[in-house]
Motif scaffolding. Sequence first.
Motif, PDB file in Angstrom:
ATOM      1  N   GLY A 142      -3.227 -18.812   6.158  1.00 32.45           N
ATOM      2  CA  GLY A 142      -4.559 -18.669   6.697  1.00 32.45           C
ATOM      3  C   GLY A 142      -5.439 -19.764   6.135  1.00 32.45           C
ATOM      4  N   GLU A 143      -6.437 -19.386   5.317  1.00 33.89           N
ATOM      5  CA  GLU A 143      -7.313 -20.367   4.684  1.00 33.89           C
ATOM      6  C   GLU A 143      -7.000 -20.554   3.206  1.00 33.89           C
ATOM      7  N   ARG A 144      -5.919 -19.906   2.709  1.00 37.21           N
ATOM      8  CA  ARG A 144      -5.589 -19.997   1.286  1.00 37.21           C
ATOM      9  C   ARG A 144      -4.357 -20.883   1.093  1.00 37.21           C
ATOM     10  N   PRO A 145      -4.443 -21.857   0.187  1.00 35.70           N
ATOM     11  CA  PRO A 145      -3.257 -22.672  -0.109  1.00 35.70           C
ATOM     12  C   PRO A 145      -2.232 -21.855  -0.879  1.00 35.70           C
ATOM     13  N   PRO A 147       0.264 -17.150  -2.708  1.00 35.67           N
ATOM     14  CA  PRO A 147      -1.131 -17.556  -2.489  1.00 35.67           C
ATOM     15  C   PRO A 147      -1.823 -17.858  -3.814  1.00 35.67           C
ATOM     16  N   LEU A 148      -2.654 -18.894  -3.798  1.00 31.07           N
ATOM     17  CA  LEU A 148      -3.333 -19.334  -5.011  1.00 31.07           C
ATOM     18  C   LEU A 148      -4.718 -18.710  -5.093  1.00 31.07           C
ATOM     19  N   SER A 149      -5.120 -18.381  -6.329  1.00 31.95           N
ATOM     20  CA  SER A 149      -6.451 -17.843  -6.590  1.00 31.95           C
ATOM     21  C   SER A 149      -7.248 -18.901  -7.352  1.00 31.95           C
ATOM     22  N   LYS A 150      -8.391 -19.312  -6.801  1.00 29.79           N
ATOM     23  CA  LYS A 150      -9.216 -20.335  -7.455  1.00 29.79           C
ATOM     24  C   LYS A 150      -9.983 -19.698  -8.607  1.00 29.79           C
ATOM     25  N   LEU A 151      -9.889 -20.344  -9.784  1.00 22.67           N
ATOM     26  CA  LEU A 151     -10.537 -19.828 -10.985  1.00 22.67           C
ATOM     27  C   LEU A 151     -11.750 -20.643 -11.386  1.00 22.67           C
ATOM     28  N   ALA A 159      -6.531 -23.398 -10.254  1.00 26.30           N
ATOM     29  CA  ALA A 159      -6.049 -22.220  -9.520  1.00 26.30           C
ATOM     30  C   ALA A 159      -4.870 -21.600 -10.256  1.00 26.30           C
ATOM     31  N   GLU A 160      -4.598 -20.350  -9.918  1.00 26.84           N
ATOM     32  CA  GLU A 160      -3.497 -19.621 -10.535  1.00 26.84           C
ATOM     33  C   GLU A 160      -2.470 -19.254  -9.479  1.00 26.84           C
ATOM     34  N   ARG A 181      -7.109 -29.826   4.318  1.00 33.24           N
ATOM     35  CA  ARG A 181      -5.782 -29.917   3.675  1.00 33.24           C
ATOM     36  C   ARG A 181      -5.944 -29.800   2.172  1.00 33.24           C
ATOM     37  N   TRP A 182      -4.999 -29.009   1.573  1.00 37.92           N
ATOM     38  CA  TRP A 182      -4.999 -28.785   0.134  1.00 37.92           C
ATOM     39  C   TRP A 182      -3.769 -29.473  -0.482  1.00 37.92           C
TER      40      TRP A 182
END
Length: 460
Positions: free
Chosen positions: A387-390, A395-399, A427-428, A452-453
């Motif tokens: 979707g919108e998450r790299p 899936p990565l969580s931005k910290l 990110a984690e 793009r990520w």
Amino acid sequence: MHWIALQWSLEAQAEAGAATAAAADAMPTPEALGWWALRYTPHVCWLDEALMLEVSACERLWGGRSSLMRQLLNENPVPAAAVLRGAQGATSLEALARLRLFVREEKRPPEIPAGLPLDTLSAAREHLDALARLGCRSWGEVAALPRGGLSRRFGAELRAALDIAWGLRPESHAWLTLPDVFEQKLELPALAETAPELMWSANRLLSALQIWLRARQRGARALELEWTLDLKRFNGVNLPPTQQIAVRTAEPTQDLAHLRRLLSEKLALATLAAPASWLKLRSLETDPWAGASTSFLPEDNRKGDKLHEMVERLSVRLGAMQVLVPRARADHRVEHTQAWQPALRTVQPDQPASSKARRETQAAAFQPDAIYPPWLLPQPLLLEMDGERPCYGGPLSKLIGPQRIEAGWWGGKEDGGQPAMRDYYVAESPEAGLLWIFRERPSARFSAGEVRWYLQGFYA
């Protein structure tokens, strides 16, 4: 005047031949033994088979004659399999004669020098038979002969030697000096057909180099080993007169074992164009020797090889381009802040870094708000999207973020390619841990497209 005569012997050991061969393998050259003796007195020379030291002016600095002799015997630069013998005398001829008696295990005569056997005087050896027929078997009996007749029949050299022995004539010697640059040449005992065979004789030259470095208080940075080819033409091809290899170290060293390993690794990769007959070792670069530095902390005094020594051996064994180290560069584009170069630099170690290189290193290091990870990828890795998450291992969580960077607009392809307009995040990942990622920001001059990520580095 007071003289000390020293002699090294490899045949004195009754051990197996391997011990004697190992000692001969590392036996320094005669010049190197003279350099070692120069640390005790400036008056050193070779006289026949013995190394002579005149110590009358400096023996008190070493605690007297007995103390000086003990130090000479205890600090023997030759391996343990080679026995060091010493004798003393008022003149060089007397000290040498007493040394020869000691080697033959004969007692010294009560009268010195008159009672010394005639065969211990070098100048009388070619006249021993004639003098024996005259009834002369000691120095004193020959000295009692008429001076004129002795000189006419046996030459002036014998009469002059006796005058020196009795102190009637001053001694004259060519004193050894320490050269400014190390260069030693050695004839091989047999033709060497492969490069590793040169290592047997190279050990003697390395032992001489270590003595020279200690006498000069220098550390080796670069050495050159050169061998002379025994053929001028082989298989119809003209050959150069010599071949050589160079060995460099990251830090000045006097460690003989490390230099031997480096040279052995280098020779293992060399190929001889023809059999070699001579070997020469010279110092290319040396630095002042500061000595070893130790610490009171036990963890700072671990045994084993130093890191730079291991890197040097691996670079020689695997090739310079196989062992690389990072170099900082002044550029806000992360993929351009780090360049890789061989650990063994091809530039001269003593050459100072240019002002541009210093500015680049300082600029790259001075980034107080930087949160760069310890491991950066050479090229950013395009990430898949959920979707919108790299995603990377999930899936990565931005910290932390964003950290905005806009750079590279001033240069072209020769300066690193396209401009960089990015937002960086920490990110984690569920599987890979902490990552450093960024997204591209389209220029305001163009319409926005797909976001793009990219993965730029790892924190763990």
